[in-house]
Design a protein around this motif. Structure first.
Motif, PDB file in Angstrom:
ATOM      1  N   SER A  96      12.902  83.314  48.571  1.00  0.00           N
ATOM      2  CA  SER A  96      13.650  81.976  48.812  1.00  0.00           C
ATOM      3  C   SER A  96      13.332  81.911  47.474  1.00  0.00           C
ATOM      4  CB  SER A  96      13.201  81.795  49.493  1.00  0.00           C
ATOM      5  OG  SER A  96      11.522  81.376  49.749  1.00  0.00           O
ATOM      6  N   ILE A  97      11.819  82.431  47.002  1.00  0.00           N
ATOM      7  CA  ILE A  97      11.461  82.249  45.470  1.00  0.00           C
ATOM      8  C   ILE A  97      12.629  82.422  44.487  1.00  0.00           C
ATOM      9  CG2 ILE A  97       9.254  81.864  43.905  1.00  0.00           C
ATOM     10  CD1 ILE A  97       9.157  79.856  46.608  1.00  0.00           C
ATOM     11  N   ALA A  98      12.189  83.613  44.430  1.00  0.00           N
ATOM     12  CA  ALA A  98      13.254  84.344  43.444  1.00  0.00           C
ATOM     13  C   ALA A  98      14.411  83.758  43.101  1.00  0.00           C
ATOM     14  CB  ALA A  98      13.683  85.988  44.378  1.00  0.00           C
ATOM     15  N   ASN A  99      15.541  82.783  44.114  1.00  0.00           N
ATOM     16  CA  ASN A  99      16.918  83.204  44.117  1.00  0.00           C
ATOM     17  C   ASN A  99      16.355  81.497  43.094  1.00  0.00           C
ATOM     18  OD1 ASN A  99      17.608  84.374  45.523  1.00  0.00           O
ATOM     19  ND2 ASN A  99      17.756  83.455  47.895  1.00  0.00           N
ATOM     20  N   PHE A 100      15.366  80.961  42.638  1.00  0.00           N
ATOM     21  CA  PHE A 100      15.184  79.586  41.834  1.00  0.00           C
ATOM     22  C   PHE A 100      15.880  79.922  40.492  1.00  0.00           C
ATOM     23  CE2 PHE A 100      12.399  77.278  45.030  1.00  0.00           C
ATOM     24  CZ  PHE A 100      13.738  76.714  46.370  1.00  0.00           C
ATOM     25  N   TYR A 101      15.496  81.162  40.316  1.00  0.00           N
ATOM     26  CA  TYR A 101      15.406  82.340  39.234  1.00  0.00           C
ATOM     27  C   TYR A 101      17.236  82.329  38.717  1.00  0.00           C
ATOM     28  CZ  TYR A 101      10.192  82.907  38.614  1.00  0.00           C
ATOM     29  OH  TYR A 101       9.227  82.414  38.236  1.00  0.00           O
ATOM     30  N   LYS A 102      18.122  80.909  38.208  1.00  0.00           N
ATOM     31  CA  LYS A 102      19.792  80.746  38.262  1.00  0.00           C
ATOM     32  C   LYS A 102      19.860  81.462  36.549  1.00  0.00           C
ATOM     33  CE  LYS A 102      20.713  80.931  42.415  1.00  0.00           C
ATOM     34  NZ  LYS A 102      20.779  82.002  43.228  1.00  0.00           N
ATOM     35  N   ASP A 103      18.800  80.692  35.853  1.00  0.00           N
ATOM     36  CA  ASP A 103      19.063  80.000  34.265  1.00  0.00           C
ATOM     37  C   ASP A 103      18.165  80.429  33.777  1.00  0.00           C
ATOM     38  OD1 ASP A 103      18.401  77.599  34.411  1.00  0.00           O
ATOM     39  OD2 ASP A 103      20.604  76.915  35.480  1.00  0.00           O
ATOM     40  N   GLN A 104      17.676  79.610  32.776  1.00  0.00           N
ATOM     41  CA  GLN A 104      17.303  79.834  31.436  1.00  0.00           C
ATOM     42  C   GLN A 104      16.421  78.618  31.639  1.00  0.00           C
ATOM     43  OE1 GLN A 104      17.567  79.884  27.244  1.00  0.00           O
ATOM     44  NE2 GLN A 104      16.581  78.794  26.100  1.00  0.00           N
ATOM     45  N   ASN A 105      16.981  77.326  32.770  1.00  0.00           N
ATOM     46  CA  ASN A 105      15.799  76.069  32.722  1.00  0.00           C
ATOM     47  C   ASN A 105      15.031  76.527  33.384  1.00  0.00           C
ATOM     48  OD1 ASN A 105      17.223  74.761  31.181  1.00  0.00           O
ATOM     49  ND2 ASN A 105      18.546  73.979  32.093  1.00  0.00           N
ATOM     50  N   LEU A 137       7.885  87.782  35.836  1.00  0.00           N
ATOM     51  CA  LEU A 137       8.080  89.107  34.651  1.00  0.00           C
ATOM     52  C   LEU A 137       9.312  89.828  35.958  1.00  0.00           C
ATOM     53  CD1 LEU A 137       4.578  89.711  33.776  1.00  0.00           C
ATOM     54  CD2 LEU A 137       7.047  88.976  32.217  1.00  0.00           C
ATOM     55  N   SER A 138       9.075  89.809  36.645  1.00  0.00           N
ATOM     56  CA  SER A 138       9.544  90.312  37.842  1.00  0.00           C
ATOM     57  C   SER A 138      11.261  89.226  37.960  1.00  0.00           C
ATOM     58  CB  SER A 138       9.276  90.744  39.507  1.00  0.00           C
ATOM     59  OG  SER A 138       9.558  89.595  40.465  1.00  0.00           O
ATOM     60  N   GLN A 139      11.984  88.444  37.343  1.00  0.00           N
ATOM     61  CA  GLN A 139      13.170  88.143  37.370  1.00  0.00           C
ATOM     62  C   GLN A 139      13.071  87.404  36.529  1.00  0.00           C
ATOM     63  OE1 GLN A 139      14.318  87.708  40.837  1.00  0.00           O
ATOM     64  NE2 GLN A 139      12.911  88.526  41.255  1.00  0.00           N
ATOM     65  N   ILE A 140      12.521  87.702  35.529  1.00  0.00           N
ATOM     66  CA  ILE A 140      13.310  86.987  33.743  1.00  0.00           C
ATOM     67  C   ILE A 140      14.365  88.235  33.386  1.00  0.00           C
ATOM     68  CG2 ILE A 140      11.358  88.902  33.014  1.00  0.00           C
ATOM     69  CD1 ILE A 140      12.761  85.135  31.727  1.00  0.00           C
ATOM     70  N   ASP A 141      14.542  89.388  33.658  1.00  0.00           N
ATOM     71  CA  ASP A 141      15.694  90.443  33.878  1.00  0.00           C
ATOM     72  C   ASP A 141      16.865  89.667  34.324  1.00  0.00           C
ATOM     73  OD1 ASP A 141      14.810  91.522  31.301  1.00  0.00           O
ATOM     74  OD2 ASP A 141      13.925  93.123  32.730  1.00  0.00           O
ATOM     75  N   LYS A 142      16.625  89.583  35.829  1.00  0.00           N
ATOM     76  CA  LYS A 142      17.838  89.169  35.830  1.00  0.00           C
ATOM     77  C   LYS A 142      19.021  87.664  35.764  1.00  0.00           C
ATOM     78  CE  LYS A 142      15.687  90.901  40.619  1.00  0.00           C
ATOM     79  NZ  LYS A 142      15.273  90.714  41.418  1.00  0.00           N
ATOM     80  N   ILE A 143      17.915  86.678  34.281  1.00  0.00           N
ATOM     81  CA  ILE A 143      18.918  85.387  34.350  1.00  0.00           C
ATOM     82  C   ILE A 143      19.543  85.986  33.325  1.00  0.00           C
ATOM     83  CG2 ILE A 143      18.793  83.796  33.313  1.00  0.00           C
ATOM     84  CD1 ILE A 143      15.291  83.786  35.139  1.00  0.00           C
ATOM     85  N   ASP A 144      20.717  85.482  33.033  1.00  0.00           N
ATOM     86  CA  ASP A 144      21.513  85.542  32.300  1.00  0.00           C
ATOM     87  C   ASP A 144      21.161  84.292  30.846  1.00  0.00           C
ATOM     88  OD1 ASP A 144      23.836  86.169  29.980  1.00  0.00           O
ATOM     89  OD2 ASP A 144      25.251  85.151  31.481  1.00  0.00           O
ATOM     90  N   MET A 145      21.009  84.653  29.565  1.00  0.00           N
ATOM     91  CA  MET A 145      20.294  83.883  28.954  1.00  0.00           C
ATOM     92  C   MET A 145      19.939  84.603  27.012  1.00  0.00           C
ATOM     93  SD  MET A 145      15.988  83.954  29.514  1.00  0.00           S
ATOM     94  CE  MET A 145      15.222  83.234  28.514  1.00  0.00           C
ATOM     95  N   PRO A 146      19.865  83.653  26.647  1.00  0.00           N
ATOM     96  CA  PRO A 146      19.461  84.751  24.834  1.00  0.00           C
ATOM     97  C   PRO A 146      18.205  85.904  25.374  1.00  0.00           C
ATOM     98  CG  PRO A 146      20.155  82.282  24.708  1.00  0.00           C
ATOM     99  CD  PRO A 146      19.356  82.836  26.208  1.00  0.00           C
ATOM    100  N   GLU A 147      18.797  86.675  24.332  1.00  0.00           N
ATOM    101  CA  GLU A 147      17.704  87.973  24.989  1.00  0.00           C
ATOM    102  C   GLU A 147      16.178  87.666  23.565  1.00  0.00           C
ATOM    103  OE1 GLU A 147      17.272  90.521  26.630  1.00  0.00           O
ATOM    104  OE2 GLU A 147      19.763  89.820  27.961  1.00  0.00           O
TER     105      GLU A 147
END
Length: 540
Positions: A32-41, A124-134
């Motif tokens: 559920s926490i990981a689901n918060f990682y939707k975008d760069q914000n 660190l486990s979630q950051i690669d799943k986010i669509d944002m500038p590399e």
């Protein structure tokens, strides 16, 4: 509002998984926490939360943590436990050199650090799943790994071998990793940050940068090199915390290269007026020299620890005078030529006398009352930090940058590495730069006066004295004494008769200190919950 919500959620989740009382169960599902990682914000908010947890790790409850462990109960500070809320700190154990594994500061620091580490590993486990500038994604990774490396650096110095986690979930029954594995994890993380953070002058010293990462790498290399060179912990026969794996020459060579690169390329300089580094209203001047700092706010206060011993004691200083400098510390300074002497150590702030520094008004502590070079009744006060004179008193908060790493420290590390590589004379030439800033120019322009006054046949003793003069009360002293294998001998040499504010405390500290105290114990509560943390450190 969304960013604030996410940061709070990450913070609360990290705390819930890090505190000891939760260690007897599996961590909450992070789905559920990981689901918060939707975008760069979301990623930015999570990173901000990790920085907040770093401050919690360093200054547990705003009053203890590294502040107690690294300073109190050394030859720089003697204290009075009877004026301290003992239920929150067990400060008396640090003052008297008899820390036990049920100590509350030790327990709470452990919980705070692993709370922070979980949040960092989650990010660190979630950051690669986010669509944002590399480019920004890489920078967030580097900042997060800087924070992880920072935590393991301190854990290694404080506890020795501890469980190392670099992914989630954390195995709550994991055994202690060796000190070698802890420090190599820190090196790997800090090197990644050094290689991947932008090569630019510091703008915000409260955030990770290439130069801060390089600075901590240099400190770590000097730490392990000196521990190996001077046989730290060798007599304890405790392989888990051994330094046998260290290559002394290679470590000092890396520290030399890193420190030289920071000095030459970071764009930082020694702030011309030493006082401004510790004046609340001189934030811009502080940024000239500080590589990494705590940046307090009303929500994140750095207060009580400063009240203990960093602010002038008395009604017009903001401090409590709970801990006081020793005669040994004051005697290290040449008070005639060294501007640091009467800034760092002074009398009580009992009179509403003010002084203007950098166009800001501060209360001025009383001058020391000395008899034969010794304060009457040992009444020294730590006056290193100063609060602005304001209409509304705010002595529970310091709004300046609280330095964790300064360029002066990098120069002193450089002197250490240079002395090992090229000899003591070369090291002294580097010390001269730091002493030149400290020289009272109205009395002399010849730094040779301080070079002569401070010269010791034993360069390590000279270096340790200079590190104490420059960095006292900045949570360095115990780690420095330990790494040069001079912890017990230095504490044993503290005078219990001259210039001692709390003679009883000094006597107990001198009587109780042993080299088994160079590392803190693994907290008893965690040891009970996870028997795989045994054996504890020697002496506990």
């Amino acid at each position: 509002m969304k960013k604030i919500l996410y940061a709070v959620m990450i913070l609360l989740f990290g705390i819930s998984t890090g505190c000891s009382k939760y260690l007897d169960s599996e961590p909450l599902s992070f789905t559920s926490i990981a689901n918060f990682y939707k975008d760069q914000n979301d990623a930015e908010a999570a990173l901000t939360g990790c920085y907040g947890l770093l401050q919690d790790s360093y200054s547990v409850n705003g009053r203890t943590g590294v502040f107690l462990i690294a300073d109190v109960g050394t030859d720089e500070i003697i204290g009075n436990p009877y004026s301290t809320p003992d239920a929150e700190a067990n400060m008396d154990q640090f003052l008297f050199g008899r820390v036990v594994k049920s100590n509350l500061t030790i327990k709470n620091l452990w919980a705070k650090v692993y709370s922070g580490l979980y949040s960092i590993n989650l990010l660190l486990s979630q950051i690669d799943k986010i669509d944002m500038p590399e480019s920004r994604k890489m920078q967030i990774k580097a900042e997060a790994r800087f924070l992880r490396g920072w935590h393991y650096y301190y854990m290694g110095m404080i506890y020795g071998g501890v469980p190392v986690f670099n992914s989630i979930p954390h195995d709550l029954k994991q055994k202690r990793n060796t000190l070698e594995e802890v420090m190599k994890q820190s090196i790997d993380d800090l090197q990644f940050a050094y290689d991947n953070l932008p090569d630019e002058k510091l703008i915000n010293s409260g955030r990770a940068s290439k130069w801060a990462a390089g600075g901590y790498l240099a400190k770590l290399y000097c730490y392990i090199a000196s521990c190996k060179k001077y046989d730290t912990g060798k007599g304890l026969n405790f392989p888990l915390n051994s330094f046998d794996w260290v290559d002394i020459n290679d470590s000092y060579a890396k520290a030399d290269a890193l420190s030289q690169n920071i000095i030459n390329k970071s764009g930082l300089n020694l702030t011309a007026d030493y006082r401004l580094l510790f004046c609340e209203g001189s934030v811009n001047k502080q940024k000239e020299e500080i590589l990494f700092s705590l940046t307090p706010s009303p929500q994140k206060k750095i207060g009580f620890a400063l009240n203990f011993y960093l602010l002038p004691a008395g009604s017009y200083g903001g401090g409590w005078g709970t801990c006081r400098p020793t005669q040994e510390l004051y005697s290290r300074y040449d008070s005639l030529y060294d501007a640091r002497a009467n800034w760092v150590v002074g009398g009580l702030g009992t009179e509403p006398v003010t002084e203007t520094i950098d166009n800001q008004v501060y209360y001025q502590p009383s001058k020391l009352k000395l008899v034969n070079g010794e304060a009457v009744d040992g009444d020294y006060c730590g006056n290193k930090f100063r609060l602005l004179k304001t209409e509304a008193k705010h002595d529970d908060v310091y709004y300046g940058n609280y330095p964790l790493l300064r360029l002066a420290d990098i120069m002193l590390l450089h002197a250490e590495a240079v002395a090992h590589i090229n000899g003591d004379a070369a090291g002294r030439e580097v010390l001269k730069v730091v002493r030149s800033r400290a020289l009272i120019k109205s009395r002399s322009t010849d730094v040779g006066k301080l070079q002569t006054a401070y010269r010791k046949t034993d360069f390590v003793e000279e270096l340790l004295d200079e590190r104490s003069r420059e960095l006292c009360f900045e949570q360095q002293r115990k780690f420095d004494l330990v790494r040069f294998n001079r912890y017990q001998s230095t504490i044993k040499a503290i005078s219990t008769t001259r210039g001692v504010w709390n003679r009883n405390g000094a006597i107990q500290l001198v009587d109780n200190v042993t080299d088994t105290k160079i590392w803190s114990p693994i907290p008893e509560e965690d040891e009970i919950i996870n028997p795989n943390l045994k054996p504890n450190n020697p002496g506990y």
